[in-house]
Design a protein around this motif. Structure first.
Motif, PDB file in Angstrom:
ATOM      1  N   ASP A   1     130.134  51.907  21.050  1.00 52.46           N
ATOM      2  CA  ASP A   1     129.891  51.282  22.354  1.00 52.46           C
ATOM      3  C   ASP A   1     131.180  50.774  22.976  1.00 52.46           C
ATOM      4  OD1 ASP A   1     130.149  48.861  20.723  1.00 52.46           O
ATOM      5  OD2 ASP A   1     128.033  49.132  20.269  1.00 52.46           O
ATOM      6  N   PHE A   2     131.311  51.045  24.252  1.00 55.37           N
ATOM      7  CA  PHE A   2     132.412  50.516  25.055  1.00 55.37           C
ATOM      8  C   PHE A   2     131.783  49.578  26.090  1.00 55.37           C
ATOM      9  CE2 PHE A   2     134.132  53.884  22.656  1.00 55.37           C
ATOM     10  CZ  PHE A   2     135.466  53.567  22.477  1.00 55.37           C
ATOM     11  N   THR A   3     132.333  49.493  27.285  1.00 51.83           N
ATOM     12  CA  THR A   3     131.818  48.489  28.224  1.00 51.83           C
ATOM     13  C   THR A   3     130.421  48.862  28.733  1.00 51.83           C
ATOM     14  OG1 THR A   3     134.063  47.979  28.864  1.00 51.83           O
ATOM     15  CG2 THR A   3     132.322  47.261  30.356  1.00 51.83           C
ATOM     16  N   SER A   4     129.441  48.076  28.320  1.00 46.39           N
ATOM     17  CA  SER A   4     128.048  48.395  28.628  1.00 46.39           C
ATOM     18  C   SER A   4     127.176  47.205  28.251  1.00 46.39           C
ATOM     19  CB  SER A   4     127.597  49.596  27.803  1.00 46.39           C
ATOM     20  OG  SER A   4     127.578  49.248  26.424  1.00 46.39           O
TER      21      SER A   4
ATOM     22  N   GLU B   1     124.609  47.752  26.189  1.00 44.71           N
ATOM     23  CA  GLU B   1     124.066  48.217  24.907  1.00 44.71           C
ATOM     24  C   GLU B   1     122.565  48.499  24.971  1.00 44.71           C
ATOM     25  OE1 GLU B   1     125.690  46.009  21.582  1.00 44.71           O
ATOM     26  OE2 GLU B   1     127.697  46.087  22.446  1.00 44.71           O
TER      27      GLU B   1
ATOM     28  N   ARG C   1     126.930  49.934  14.927  1.00 47.60           N
ATOM     29  CA  ARG C   1     127.306  48.547  14.706  1.00 47.60           C
ATOM     30  C   ARG C   1     126.217  47.555  15.097  1.00 47.60           C
ATOM     31  NH1 ARG C   1     128.319  44.802  17.618  1.00 47.60           N
ATOM     32  NH2 ARG C   1     128.209  46.207  19.369  1.00 47.60           N
TER      33      ARG C   1
ATOM     34  N   THR D   1     128.945  42.986  12.696  1.00 44.11           N
ATOM     35  CA  THR D   1     127.834  43.916  12.911  1.00 44.11           C
ATOM     36  C   THR D   1     126.521  43.159  13.045  1.00 44.11           C
ATOM     37  OG1 THR D   1     127.581  44.141  10.536  1.00 44.11           O
ATOM     38  CG2 THR D   1     128.915  45.790  11.651  1.00 44.11           C
TER      39      THR D   1
ATOM     40  N   GLU E   1     124.818  41.666  19.151  1.00 45.84           N
ATOM     41  CA  GLU E   1     124.956  42.438  20.369  1.00 45.84           C
ATOM     42  C   GLU E   1     126.341  42.160  20.949  1.00 45.84           C
ATOM     43  OE1 GLU E   1     124.563  43.901  24.318  1.00 45.84           O
ATOM     44  OE2 GLU E   1     125.306  42.002  23.581  1.00 45.84           O
TER      45      GLU E   1
ATOM     46  N   HIS F   1     130.830  42.631  20.990  1.00 48.23           N
ATOM     47  CA  HIS F   1     131.963  42.666  20.070  1.00 48.23           C
ATOM     48  C   HIS F   1     132.594  41.298  19.874  1.00 48.23           C
ATOM     49  CE1 HIS F   1     131.574  46.692  21.808  1.00 48.23           C
ATOM     50  NE2 HIS F   1     131.945  47.106  20.622  1.00 48.23           N
TER      51      HIS F   1
ATOM     52  N   GLU G   1     134.995  41.458  23.545  1.00 49.64           N
ATOM     53  CA  GLU G   1     134.280  42.340  24.464  1.00 49.64           C
ATOM     54  C   GLU G   1     135.136  42.521  25.723  1.00 49.64           C
ATOM     55  OE1 GLU G   1     131.198  43.329  23.580  1.00 49.64           O
ATOM     56  OE2 GLU G   1     130.670  44.437  25.385  1.00 49.64           O
ATOM     57  N   THR G   2     135.043  43.699  26.322  1.00 50.27           N
ATOM     58  CA  THR G   2     135.797  43.887  27.557  1.00 50.27           C
ATOM     59  C   THR G   2     135.203  43.011  28.661  1.00 50.27           C
ATOM     60  OG1 THR G   2     134.357  45.754  28.028  1.00 50.27           O
ATOM     61  CG2 THR G   2     136.505  46.240  27.099  1.00 50.27           C
TER      62      THR G   2
ATOM     63  N   ARG H   1     133.673  42.056  32.154  1.00 46.01           N
ATOM     64  CA  ARG H   1     132.824  42.965  32.938  1.00 46.01           C
ATOM     65  C   ARG H   1     132.750  42.618  34.414  1.00 46.01           C
ATOM     66  NH1 ARG H   1     127.433  44.023  30.265  1.00 46.01           N
ATOM     67  NH2 ARG H   1     127.512  45.877  31.537  1.00 46.01           N
TER      68      ARG H   1
END
Lengths: 254, 426
Positions: free
Chosen positions: A13-16, A18, A44, B11, B14, B16, B37-38, B40
């Motif tokens: 997963d990248f920017t989302s 999920e 993950r 892990t 939801e 990173h 997390e990136t 957004r």
């Protein structure tokens, strides 16, 4: 292949949000038999184990920063097949809405004077970074379509993604046309495969699956103008999920 | 004693996040939960968009709490534009909201938390060792997903909710079938309470300020005052007096604090503030789980989710019975009364208090937006918990200590994709 002869698949997963991976979990609930024919080595959101010897990679999310490109390239090197999972990976989706404003303004609007702490660039679909073999469209993906695509890939076939508009499926569902109901809808130019789920629940198609190969853009714009939409309104509805494609198209036209 | 724990991308959560803990000569040197997390930028994405799109755009913040984001978004627009919902709309909003609470909590307690107690890395090995447990979880999850789908088309990114009401209505037969399935699911819910009442929850007490919505006459999930266990009560419009956001360099999520060094939102905070409004059967479940407010063991956030599974199941049955009794009307959405406007929408999504704050211009386009996400509010508290938890577990072998830290993170049920886009409204 693994020792048990099952192809190994991995999810990334990248920017989302999920939500597409969650839809995969739901699909597997309905089709547990799939776990007899594939081995999931990385997922993950659902499991701790991490295997790096996968053949099929499903990638969710857009690429929104340079430092994610290396991770994408590594996945491409390993996987025999890369599948974009859902609109963010396939088209960049809502992530590209931020491209409608100057990037500096966007960063300052959210993070103020700390904007420099956070790396970002204009969101892009993953095929802007690596070669993608197939895409499963939709925000979120349709769980039946996901199963159909996996089955096709396992049989070595091309995944069955329709190239006709949502209107075809909407008519089969016997829905009253959104235009007849006084609303505007992107169903006439949008790729089917979702079962026209939005019009079936009273909402207009917002083109989350992207456009068919040869959409009749001119007629579509006439219909929208006739429905009383200004150029600004038309741009607005066209950009919800497909800002990236709309901008690419404009750039091609010069 | 030296320990270094570096969990890259935790892990079964939801989004990173990384755990970084360093112990040197028995002293805690570093203790961080890095949100990687990136970013957004959803608030910026909303600028210039028509208000009718806002709930469809913001549901995309999170695949798990999409209905919660859509609900808070709609409430923000409805407050801004003076829209009054009908009784039927309220019943349907609450019912689909319960569906999401159930779906998210079942996913969390069975598939993300339970594997830690059973010594496995995911729910997959449990299919052969504990098939009855896995099948029960899948059955319950399917029912909650079907509940959402009957009202709004699907759980992830709901379709049929709009400003002022709904664009689609469930059939009476669908409601009747859901009612029967919910009644049948009571035995699964009871088995869930039994299973989780037997788990050896880690012993760990660290009292903090518990923040949630509160309503006098019901267990608050949508609307209400913002209250805390330290005696604060403010209407939603004054949320900034409680959330007090600030930024730290190691996290793309903003942090919050109020009366103390940190605060906590989520099922445990709701339980502590709103115990009185729980359904009697949920109170029985709490007793079976050994819980009575104020509960200050963070690990019991998952147990509080089990209590809410009971509450949401029972309240869903009551709502459906009310809908069946009054019948379903195909209503048009309630009208907009003013434009421009500014409004704050609040909801208790699975992970806690969610706030959407919009300003809408004369042309119906959004001119300012702010979203405050539960996980953001919790990360600061999580780091304080980690600091208190590490000295209790640092004597253990590294793998055991790592698992203890991961379990603490998972207790919060963090939703990190959500957490990375926040701002201060100008």
């Amino acid at each position: 292949m693994s020792g048990n002869g099952k192809p190994k698949i991995a999810f990334f997963d990248f920017t989302s949000c999920e939500g597409c991976q969650l839809t995969v979990v739901d699909s597997l609930q309905d089709h547990p038999e799939l776990l007899n024919v594939v081995e999931i080595v990385q997922f993950r959101e659902a499991m701790t184990e991490k295997g790096e010897d996968y053949q099929i990679a499903f990638i969710e999310g857009s690429c929104t920063r340079e430092s994610d490109e290396a991770r994408l390239k590594k996945i491409r090197e390993q996987a025999a097949l890369v599948v974009a999972l859902g609109t963010c990976a396939h088209l960049s989706g809502v992530n590209s809405l931020k491209a409608l404003h100057p990037l500096d303004e966007v960063r300052r609007y959210v993070y103020g004077d700390k904007a420099d702490w956070y790396e970002t660039y204009d969101a892009r679909p993953i095929d802007a970074v690596i070669q993608v073999d197939y895409a499963i469209p939709g925000c979120p993906i349709d769980r039946n379509e996901f199963i159909a695509v996996v089955k096709a890939l396992l049989l070595g076939k091309k995944p069955p993604i329709p190239d006709y508009p949502v209107c075809v499926e909407c008519k089969l569902k016997e829905n009253v046309c959104m235009f007849t109901r006084g609303k505007v809808c992107l169903g006439p130019v949008t790729r089917a495969g979702c079962g026209a789920i939005c019009p079936s629940y009273g909402a207009s198609c917002e083109a989350c699956r992207g456009y068919i190969t040869n959409p009749n853009d001119n007629s579509m714009q006439e219909v929208l103008a006739k429905a009383g939409l200004s150029v600004e309104d038309i741009t607005s509805i066209y950009t919800m999920f497909t800002t990236y494609q709309v901008r690419e198209k404009l750039m091609q036209k010069g | 004693m030296n320990q270094r724990i570096d969990v890259h991308h935790v892990t079964r959560v939801e989004g990173h996040g990384n755990i970084v803990v360093e112990v040197e000569n028995g002293n805690l040197k570093t203790c961080r939960f890095d949100v990687v997390e990136t970013p957004r930028f959803f608030e910026a994405m909303l600028l210039g968009r028509p208000y009718l799109e806002a709930s469809h755009i913001t549901s995309r913040i999170c695949g798990i709490c999409a209905t919660g984001h859509a609900t808070a978004s709609l409430r923000a627009s409805e407050k801004a534009l003076g829209v009054e919902l009908s009784e039927q709309s309220w019943l349907l909003r609450k019912l689909t909201f319960h569906g999401e609470i159930l779906d998210s909590h079942i996913l969390h307690v069975y598939m993300l938390v339970a594997p830690d107690f059973l010594g496995v890395g995911s729910v997959i090995p449990l299919v052969s060792t504990h098939p009855d447990v896995v099948l029960r979880a899948l059955r319950m999850k399917k029912l909650s997903g079907d509940l959402c789908a009957a009202i709004t088309g699907r759980h992830t990114h709901p379709i049929a909710m709009t400003v002022g009401g709904f664009t689609h209505f469930p059939k009476m037969a669908e409601l009747e079938s859901l009612r029967q399935r919910l009644i049948e699911s009571r035995k699964d819910v009871e088995a869930t309470v039994e299973l989780f009442s037997k788990l050896p929850w880690p012993e760990f007490e660290r009292e903090t300020e518990y923040v949630s919505l509160n309503k006098a006459d019901e267990y608050a999930f949508i609307d209400g005052d913002i209250v805390t266990t330290d005696g604060v009560r403010v209407p939603p419009e004054r949320y900034k007096e409680v959330t007090n956001e600030f930024m730290v360099p190691h996290s793309t999520a903003k942090f919050t604090r109020n009366k103390r060094e940190s605060l906590m939102v989520g099922a445990l905070a709701r339980f502590n503030n709103n115990y009185d409004q729980l359904h009697p059967k949920a109170k029985e479940a709490a007793a079976a789980l050994g819980m009575k407010p104020k509960v200050t063991n963070t690990f019991l956030n998952s147990a509080a989710q089990v209590v809410e599974i009971v509450h949401s199941t029972e309240d869903s049955i009551q709502i459906i019975e009310k809908l069946l009794e009054r019948g379903i009307q195909h209503e048009d959405p309630a009208p907009v009364k003013r434009m421009p406007g500014e409004g704050v929408g609040v909801a208790e999504v699975p992970r806690g208090l969610l706030i959407h704050h919009y300003a809408i211009g004369e042309d119906g386009r959004i001119t300012a937006a702010n979203c405050i996400i539960p996980t953001n509010q919790n990360i600061n508290n999580l780091e304080h918990d980690m600091r208190a938890w590490v000295p209790k577990v640092m004597h253990k072998p590294q793998d055991a200590m790592r698992l203890d830290l991961e379990m603490l993170v998972r207790a919060y049920d963090p939703c990190i994709s959500c957490s990375v886009h926040v701002l201060t409204i100008k």
